[in-house]
Scaffold this active site. Structure first.
Site, PDB file in Angstrom:
ATOM      1  N   ASP A  63      -0.088   5.070   0.983  1.00 52.07           N
ATOM      2  CA  ASP A  63      -0.256   6.032   2.080  1.00 52.07           C
ATOM      3  C   ASP A  63      -0.199   5.328   3.430  1.00 52.07           C
ATOM      4  O   ASP A  63      -1.015   4.454   3.711  1.00 52.07           O
ATOM      5  CB  ASP A  63      -1.595   6.761   1.939  1.00 52.07           C
ATOM      6  N   ASP A  92       0.863  -1.178   0.000  1.00 55.27           N
ATOM      7  CA  ASP A  92       0.000   0.000   0.000  1.00 55.27           C
ATOM      8  C   ASP A  92       0.905   1.236   0.000  1.00 55.27           C
ATOM      9  O   ASP A  92       2.087   1.153   0.364  1.00 55.27           O
ATOM     10  CB  ASP A  92      -0.898  -0.025   1.239  1.00 55.27           C
TER      11      ASP A  92
END
Length: 247
Positions: free
Chosen positions: A16, A14
């Site tokens: 953020d 991922d």
């Protein structure tokens, strides 16, 4: 060598909150947007203004989800249901897409003003992963993923990028559905069982579990280790560098 099962051949990250310190930027932009809208609505209807909680509401309803899903899910929790509108809706439109556009404008403004910093431990870990011969992908719900990677100076570390723009183009369901992670594994030529997922969002670890990936690593930046485990993380660390230190 990497604190991962020996059969792992690819790592899916991922963006953020895992690779870059932008989760707090997103949380602040969501709060600014929702508080503005909720205040306007409360004034118009003569009801009490209850602000968006940038920790609890963000984690539960917004974090890791595609932008429109975040708008829809949080508002539904408040008993608010708006028209979908279209992706071309302006930020002042009282639609799901309009509020999503308003939030995105705020994020871009904050990124321009504040810049983007990667997590040093994550960068070290990705370099170690590549040196070990594993392939790497970024899997993000953000339509701004590439811009953030470039701003952080880490775009060249990844072989594949599945982001909000790719998901829309290929009609992939967003997290907590596993579609975007499965698409990244396919792009790297790897079976899900031979890939590791790295996520800080509850919706993201749910996606990793739903996709039956080889291991799901939860990254706890905000003190939610137990929730990450409950939603599907096999391992929880506060920083990816901990995996290197476990060798």
């Amino acid at each position: 060598m990497l604190g991962l099962p020996a059969h792992i051949r690819a790592c899916l990250f991922d963006l953020d909150g895992v690779l870059t310190q932008t989760a707090k930027v997103h949380a602040a932009a969501w709060k600014e947007m929702f508080d503005s809208y909720l205040r306007e609505r409360a004034t118009r209807e003569g009801t009490e203004f209850v602000p968006f909680d940038a920790v609890r509401d963000y984690d539960e309803y917004v974090d890791g989800r595609p932008r429109e899903d975040g708008v829809r899910t949080f508002l539904a929790a408040r008993g608010i249901h708006l028209p979908e509108g279209s992706p071309d809706d302006p930020p002042e439109a009282e639609t799901v897409n309009g509020l999503g556009t308003r939030k995105n404008n705020l994020v871009l403004q904050r990124i321009r003003q504040e810049g983007v910093e990667p997590y040093e431990g994550s960068v070290r870990f990705v370099h170690a992963v590549r040196e070990a011969g594993l392939r790497c992908a970024v899997v993000s719900s953000s339509a701004n993923c590439r811009d953030v990677l470039v701003a952080a100076g880490i775009e060249d570390l990844f072989d594949e990028r599945i982001d909000g723009l790719v998901a829309r183009e290929r009609q992939l369901r967003g997290k907590p559905a596993p579609d975007t992670y499965l698409e990244a594994a396919r792009g790297l030529g790897t079976e899900p069982s031979d890939a590791a997922v790295f996520e800080d969002a509850l919706a993201g670890v749910e996606a990793g579990r739903a996709g039956r990936f080889g291991v799901v690593v939860g990254v706890d930046r905000v003190g939610q280790a137990e929730q990450l485990r409950a939603h599907g993380a096999d391992v929880v660390v506060q920083d990816l560098a901990e995996l290197l230190e476990s060798r």
